[in-house]
Design an enzyme around this catalytic site. Sequence first.
Site, PDB file in Angstrom:
ATOM      1  N   PHE A 113      32.193  -8.220 -31.959  1.00 16.95           N
ATOM      2  CA  PHE A 113      31.654  -7.114 -31.166  1.00 16.95           C
ATOM      3  C   PHE A 113      32.196  -7.264 -29.753  1.00 16.95           C
ATOM      4  CE2 PHE A 113      27.747  -4.245 -31.745  1.00 16.95           C
ATOM      5  CZ  PHE A 113      28.180  -3.759 -32.967  1.00 16.95           C
ATOM      6  N   GLN A 233      23.728   2.119 -19.474  1.00 16.36           N
ATOM      7  CA  GLN A 233      24.936   1.931 -20.287  1.00 16.36           C
ATOM      8  C   GLN A 233      25.392   3.251 -20.898  1.00 16.36           C
ATOM      9  OE1 GLN A 233      25.055  -0.553 -24.167  1.00 16.36           O
ATOM     10  NE2 GLN A 233      26.265  -1.632 -22.631  1.00 16.36           N
ATOM     11  N   HIS A 235      27.792   4.482 -23.713  1.00 16.37           N
ATOM     12  CA  HIS A 235      28.518   3.927 -24.868  1.00 16.37           C
ATOM     13  C   HIS A 235      29.830   4.687 -25.027  1.00 16.37           C
ATOM     14  CE1 HIS A 235      29.459   2.588 -28.890  1.00 16.37           C
ATOM     15  NE2 HIS A 235      28.411   1.790 -28.880  1.00 16.37           N
ATOM     16  N   LEU A 245      25.809   8.576 -32.067  1.00 16.53           N
ATOM     17  CA  LEU A 245      26.607   7.357 -31.875  1.00 16.53           C
ATOM     18  C   LEU A 245      27.531   7.059 -33.049  1.00 16.53           C
ATOM     19  CD1 LEU A 245      26.839   4.744 -30.009  1.00 16.53           C
ATOM     20  CD2 LEU A 245      25.549   3.645 -31.837  1.00 16.53           C
ATOM     21  N   GLU A 248      29.816   0.590 -32.496  1.00 17.19           N
ATOM     22  CA  GLU A 248      30.855  -0.344 -32.069  1.00 17.19           C
ATOM     23  C   GLU A 248      31.399  -1.139 -33.267  1.00 17.19           C
ATOM     24  OE1 GLU A 248      30.088  -2.025 -28.274  1.00 17.19           O
ATOM     25  OE2 GLU A 248      30.745  -4.008 -28.904  1.00 17.19           O
ATOM     26  N   ARG A 281      31.523  -2.690 -23.104  1.00 16.56           N
ATOM     27  CA  ARG A 281      31.357  -1.223 -23.172  1.00 16.56           C
ATOM     28  C   ARG A 281      31.656  -0.503 -21.863  1.00 16.56           C
ATOM     29  NH1 ARG A 281      25.919  -1.039 -26.930  1.00 16.56           N
ATOM     30  NH2 ARG A 281      27.057  -1.591 -28.808  1.00 16.56           N
ATOM     31  N   HIS A 346      23.396   5.627 -23.349  1.00 17.99           N
ATOM     32  CA  HIS A 346      23.049   4.882 -24.561  1.00 17.99           C
ATOM     33  C   HIS A 346      21.885   3.927 -24.378  1.00 17.99           C
ATOM     34  CE1 HIS A 346      23.738   3.033 -28.426  1.00 17.99           C
ATOM     35  NE2 HIS A 346      23.958   1.849 -27.890  1.00 17.99           N
ATOM     36  N   ARG A 381      24.875  -4.463 -20.801  1.00 21.73           N
ATOM     37  CA  ARG A 381      24.455  -5.126 -22.038  1.00 21.73           C
ATOM     38  C   ARG A 381      25.622  -5.249 -22.997  1.00 21.73           C
ATOM     39  NH1 ARG A 381      22.842  -3.504 -27.271  1.00 21.73           N
ATOM     40  NH2 ARG A 381      22.812  -1.278 -26.794  1.00 21.73           N
TER      41      ARG A 381
HETATM   42  C1  LIG Z   1      22.149   5.075 -31.738  1.00 25.49           C
HETATM   43  C2  LIG Z   1      21.843   3.694 -31.267  1.00 25.49           C
HETATM   44  C3  LIG Z   1      22.402   2.603 -31.896  1.00 25.49           C
HETATM   45  C4  LIG Z   1      22.114   1.311 -31.461  1.00 25.49           C
HETATM   46  N1  LIG Z   1      22.670   0.247 -32.121  1.00 25.49           N
HETATM   47  C5  LIG Z   1      22.362  -1.007 -31.717  1.00 25.49           C
HETATM   48  C6  LIG Z   1      22.884  -2.138 -32.399  1.00 25.49           C
HETATM   49  O1  LIG Z   1      23.596  -2.026 -33.390  1.00 25.49           O
HETATM   50  N2  LIG Z   1      22.564  -3.370 -31.949  1.00 25.49           N
HETATM   51  C7  LIG Z   1      21.762  -3.569 -30.869  1.00 25.49           C
HETATM   52  O2  LIG Z   1      21.510  -4.717 -30.506  1.00 25.49           O
HETATM   53  N3  LIG Z   1      21.232  -2.504 -30.220  1.00 25.49           N
HETATM   54  C8  LIG Z   1      21.508  -1.239 -30.611  1.00 25.49           C
HETATM   55  N4  LIG Z   1      20.977  -0.179 -29.949  1.00 25.49           N
HETATM   56  C9  LIG Z   1      19.939  -0.405 -28.940  1.00 25.49           C
HETATM   57  C10 LIG Z   1      18.605  -0.699 -29.636  1.00 25.49           C
HETATM   58  O3  LIG Z   1      18.578  -0.086 -30.890  1.00 25.49           O
HETATM   59  C11 LIG Z   1      17.416  -0.207 -28.820  1.00 25.49           C
HETATM   60  O4  LIG Z   1      17.488  -0.705 -27.519  1.00 25.49           O
HETATM   61  C12 LIG Z   1      16.130  -0.690 -29.451  1.00 25.49           C
HETATM   62  O5  LIG Z   1      16.070  -0.341 -30.819  1.00 25.49           O
HETATM   63  C13 LIG Z   1      14.887  -0.191 -28.750  1.00 25.49           C
HETATM   64  O6  LIG Z   1      13.788  -0.701 -29.452  1.00 25.49           O
HETATM   65  P1  LIG Z   1      12.326  -0.658 -28.847  1.00 25.49           P
HETATM   66  O7  LIG Z   1      11.428  -1.310 -29.824  1.00 25.49           O
HETATM   67  O8  LIG Z   1      12.330  -1.186 -27.462  1.00 25.49           O
HETATM   68  O9  LIG Z   1      12.002   0.904 -28.737  1.00 25.49           O
HETATM   69  P2  LIG Z   1      12.062   2.085 -29.833  1.00 25.49           P
HETATM   70  O10 LIG Z   1      12.618   1.658 -31.127  1.00 25.49           O
HETATM   71  O11 LIG Z   1      12.673   3.243 -29.130  1.00 25.49           O
HETATM   72  O12 LIG Z   1      10.540   2.374 -30.093  1.00 25.49           O
HETATM   73  C14 LIG Z   1       9.714   2.920 -29.095  1.00 25.49           C
HETATM   74  C15 LIG Z   1       8.321   3.069 -29.683  1.00 25.49           C
HETATM   75  O13 LIG Z   1       7.441   3.435 -28.643  1.00 25.49           O
HETATM   76  C16 LIG Z   1       6.633   4.507 -29.065  1.00 25.49           C
HETATM   77  N5  LIG Z   1       6.241   5.273 -27.868  1.00 25.49           N
HETATM   78  C17 LIG Z   1       7.012   5.688 -26.846  1.00 25.49           C
HETATM   79  N6  LIG Z   1       6.269   6.354 -25.946  1.00 25.49           N
HETATM   80  C18 LIG Z   1       4.997   6.347 -26.406  1.00 25.49           C
HETATM   81  C19 LIG Z   1       3.772   6.885 -25.949  1.00 25.49           C
HETATM   82  N7  LIG Z   1       3.685   7.587 -24.811  1.00 25.49           N
HETATM   83  N8  LIG Z   1       2.670   6.695 -26.694  1.00 25.49           N
HETATM   84  C20 LIG Z   1       2.715   6.007 -27.862  1.00 25.49           C
HETATM   85  N9  LIG Z   1       3.855   5.476 -28.356  1.00 25.49           N
HETATM   86  C21 LIG Z   1       4.981   5.654 -27.627  1.00 25.49           C
HETATM   87  C22 LIG Z   1       7.476   5.299 -30.048  1.00 25.49           C
HETATM   88  O14 LIG Z   1       6.640   6.000 -30.935  1.00 25.49           O
HETATM   89  C23 LIG Z   1       8.229   4.146 -30.745  1.00 25.49           C
HETATM   90  O15 LIG Z   1       7.442   3.655 -31.819  1.00 25.49           O
HETATM   91  C24 LIG Z   1      21.270   1.120 -30.354  1.00 25.49           C
HETATM   92  C25 LIG Z   1      20.717   2.209 -29.701  1.00 25.49           C
HETATM   93  C26 LIG Z   1      21.012   3.489 -30.139  1.00 25.49           C
HETATM   94  C27 LIG Z   1      20.444   4.647 -29.383  1.00 25.49           C
END
Ligand SMILES: Cc1cc2nc3c(=O)[nH]c(=O)nc-3n(C[C@H](O)[C@H](O)[C@H](O)COP(=O)(O)OP(=O)(O)OC[C@H]3O[C@@H](n4cnc5c(N)ncnc54)[C@H](O)[C@@H]3O)c2cc1C
Length: 615
Positions: A113, A233, A235, A245, A248, A281, A346, A381
């Site tokens: 990566f 970031q 992407h 997306l 990568e 990136r 991203h 990142r």
């Molecule tokens: C398309 C894409 C591909 C990616 N691929 C990778 C990868 O391959 N490898 C890597 O390391 N990273 C990757 N990333 C980054 C990574 O996936 C994210 O940073 C990470 O998944 C975020 O996880 P999280 O648990 O912090 O938040 P999220 O998964 O976004 O979850 C947020 C949670 O908070 C809840 N929530 C939000 N606001 C409220 C509210 N007001 N009240 C109640 N609930 C709320 C939502 O319901 C949800 O359940 C990628 C990101 C994207 C966008």
Amino acid sequence: MYEHDVIVVGAGGAGLRAAIAAKNEGADVAIVSKVHPVRSHTGAAEGGINAALREGDSWEDHAYDTMKGSDYLGDAPAIETLCKNSPNEVIQLEHWGMAFSREEDGRVSQRPFGGLSFPRTTYAGAETGHQLLHTMYEQLVKSGVQVYDEWHVLNLAVTDEERPEDRTCHGVVAYDVQTGEISGFRARNGVILATGGPGQAFDHTTNAVSCTGDGQAMAYRAGVPLEDMEFIQFHPTSLPSTGVLISEGVRGEGGILYNAEGERFMFEHGYANNDGELASRDVVSRAELTEVNEGRGIDDEYVHLDMRHLGEERILDRLENILHLAEDFEGVDGLKEPMPVKPGQHYAMGGIETNENGETCVNGLYAAGECACASVHGANRLGGNALPELIVFGKRAGKHAAGAEMEPAKIETGQRGEYETAEIDSPVALGEPGSFGDADAVADGGTVAEGGSVDETSIVERAVEAERRNIDELLSSEGIHHSEVRSDLQQSMTRYVNVFREEEGLKQALRDIREARDRYKDVAVSDPSRTFNTDLLQTIETRNLLDLAEAITIGALAREEFRGAHWRAEAPERKDDEWLKHTMLSWNDGTPELWYRPVMLEGEDKTYEPKTRSY
Ligand SMILES: Cc1cc2nc3c(=O)[nH]c(=O)nc-3n(C[C@H](O)[C@H](O)[C@H](O)COP(=O)(O)OP(=O)(O)OC[C@H]3O[C@@H](n4cnc5c(N)ncnc54)[C@H](O)[C@@H]3O)c2cc1C
């Protein structure tokens, strides 16, 4: 009123891991989430999870790559915590049954990566996040954690002492999307915010519509500083028409970038002579936009990502999902044609200031995952480093909130009075003193009376009353629709706070945000009902985006240097003498206050010396 020991807001990777860990410590745990857990945005993650698992690799090398990737703005204690713990956390996922891609001999596969000195990205095809989320959701169900799904958290119930460090969070106020009921959730031990990133502040983003940074905005208004918000970031490989997306992983498997003249520009134009397409990136995104700006883009907008030479068998084995995305969203057959790609918003490197145990400076309030900033990613990142962050720091926050014995954190939080402060050179008034949803509203509604005579339950109850009044007002007023405000905001952010930034553009963005804030005062909800009123909820989210867009732009305007994902036309070089420090922004009852905290480069056994960053 609902009551639990630990309340986790959010059910993505960070929230699920935090809840499982807290439950394993014996706590009574609940998750409150605005979408069903498996619809959380973590499910969109494609490429993989970094962990030093193999012989020849080490957590120290992972830490070095991460610090270099961060452009020396990551804090060493957080980076070392991530890199030491991610192997065990990935093995834990495997033991829980996550369907990792494997080698012929049965070992979990790892791919190269960007910015990594070793192929250390474990993956499950190009659907790593989907597999991770489902695996952890199974464990959550098994553990008996109570899930309140489709409950939208509106605010925190926090006491109102003058210094944020003296405040305590006793719970949250949430709105039941199905019924419109507004209820308090009292947390006996702690609230963990795991609410994801603020990608919807931009109009070309890889993030879902639910990524509105709610937790960041709520914590900010409750007095917790936001850290390093300017580092967004972009992407390099998002589809031009939608922002969807293209992982990568495509470049990790050998995909090649070409400009309109058919040149492999990463090498031929000297952007990254060693790593080419697999440079970090920020480097690849700047290279692509430079190609477009200098007239070598395709349709003056994008470049091509070609994976045809990898062959059908390998593509179907490791990148099948990518074929579907390119076909469904761009009408391109990746087996026969190159795919159009351009940089898209991203990820947010910055966020709610925490230490390695997920604690914020407000007692009983934690944050983990993309909404938090521990700070692992600094100014940029590395791909594959967000998912391990969710599971490592989600688990730590969950354990700590549940009362587990843990080593005290090395990173301190809060205490802005001890550090350098700075004037914000803004052309317009900033913030929103005394308005809906800020710390004053919480105080009016339910904070502790002088002398601490109000009990914890009534603090939550009064916060509920404040939110009921706010919702009633929003539902009964007449005015403009929030979408007008939101789309103007998103367009301004994409235009002026993008990969290349310059002073006048950033000031224009602040003017646009001011105008958007003023228009928001006349916002009205067109749907008067209480059931599934997404119009109401999006109106509330738009307010959060305004505060976060402003925080991002303030940080970007103040930081007159080029570091990681933040490039400034007036100062296109890194200035370590002046800028080896974190941007901190405090809400300060509605008038943003900017201050700086030094970066921590001292690790356990070594100090990371800033070096020129080349790939
Ligand atoms: C398309 C894409 C591909 C990616 N691929 C990778 C990868 O391959 N490898 C890597 O390391 N990273 C990757 N990333 C980054 C990574 O996936 C994210 O940073 C990470 O998944 C975020 O996880 P999280 O648990 O912090 O938040 P999220 O998964 O976004 O979850 C947020 C949670 O908070 C809840 N929530 C939000 N606001 C409220 C509210 N007001 N009240 C109640 N609930 C709320 C939502 O319901 C949800 O359940 C990628 C990101 C994207 C966008």
